[in-house]
Design an enzyme around this catalytic site. Structure first.
Site, PDB file in Angstrom:
ATOM      1  N   LYS A  60     -10.060  -9.392  12.412  1.00  0.00           N
ATOM      2  CA  LYS A  60     -10.567  -8.227  13.185  1.00  0.00           C
ATOM      3  C   LYS A  60      -9.538  -7.851  14.145  1.00  0.00           C
ATOM      4  CE  LYS A  60     -15.445  -9.688  13.260  1.00  0.00           C
ATOM      5  NZ  LYS A  60     -16.725  -9.819  13.965  1.00  0.00           N
ATOM      6  N   ASP A  87     -19.729  -6.256  15.652  1.00  0.00           N
ATOM      7  CA  ASP A  87     -20.231  -7.117  14.974  1.00  0.00           C
ATOM      8  C   ASP A  87     -20.625  -6.624  13.618  1.00  0.00           C
ATOM      9  OD1 ASP A  87     -21.737  -9.827  14.916  1.00  0.00           O
ATOM     10  OD2 ASP A  87     -23.689  -9.024  14.512  1.00  0.00           O
ATOM     11  N   ASP A 138     -15.014  -9.967   0.385  1.00  0.00           N
ATOM     12  CA  ASP A 138     -14.223  -8.811   0.168  1.00  0.00           C
ATOM     13  C   ASP A 138     -13.630  -9.047  -1.495  1.00  0.00           C
ATOM     14  OD1 ASP A 138     -14.200  -7.832   2.371  1.00  0.00           O
ATOM     15  OD2 ASP A 138     -12.004  -7.893   2.717  1.00  0.00           O
TER      16      ASP A 138
END
Length: 203
Positions: A13, A69, A160
């Site tokens: 992130k 989130d 992913d």
């Protein structure tokens, strides 16, 4: 430059969020530079969890904080794994791997045809000026695609390798970071927050 604490210890992130904030003129520090404990993510929505994380980081550091989130929502699974994306295959010890989570989604979808495997990555980003900020700034982002029947690559983050993006003719595990940072669900949410911050700072 104004300092904002990134309320995450997730390096994946950080590499998406930090460059966007820096490019907008904000100095950033990771929450791990101040403390090591984590807030309990027991909210019932992405919004609730992001607000909790942002307030927690701001309370611990005394600085403005930004948190996200995010998760995968699969239509055929009623929006699951959703806020439980990181712990979907929970084995009751609280310890799950990304591969276990991914496999659980594949198992639950079985042989459903591709037209029934639609999904989206969703993200909520929250900025607070301080821990008791009564008006958090909130941004939303989505990235639409479908779930493959098996991983296309043996690398990538989370789901992913099985999240197919028809417009790019790639799975997310094949999308370069510089592209993700422009069009991902997280990038969209961050840009919404930055636009609101820019407007707020002009008032």
């Amino acid at each position: 430059m104004s300092l904002i604490v990134l309320a995450t210890s997730n390096p994946n992130k950080v590499v998406e969020i930090e460059p966007l904030l820096n490019a907008a003129g904000y100095q950033t520090k990771l929450q791990t530079e101040f403390f090591s404990d984590e807030v309990e993510e027991d909210g019932l929505s992405f919004v609730e969890n992001a607000i909790k994380k942002a307030r927690f980081a701001s309370a611990k550091t005394g600085f403005p904080a930004i948190a996200d989130d995010s998760g995968l929502e699969v239509d055929a699974l009623g929006g699951q794994p959703g806020i439980y994306s990181a712990r979907y295959a929970n084995d009751h010890t609280g310890m799950t791997t990304e591969q276990q989570n991914l496999q659980k989604v594949l198992d639950e979808l079985g042989d459903l045809p591709y037209e029934d495997r639609t999904a989206r990555y969703s993200c909520v980003v929250v900025y607070v000026d301080h821990a008791d900020d009564p008006m958090p700034i909130i941004g939303f982002g989505h990235w639409y695609g479908e779930i493959l029947k098996e991983p296309r690559t043996d690398h990538g983050i989370g789901y992913d390798p099985i999240f197919w993006v028809p417009k790019l003719v790639k799975t997310l595990s094949e999308v370069p970071l510089e592209v993700k940072n422009k069009i991902s669900h997280r990038a969209k949410a961050i840009h919404q927050v930055l636009e609101q911050l820019e407007h707020k700072n002009k008032i």
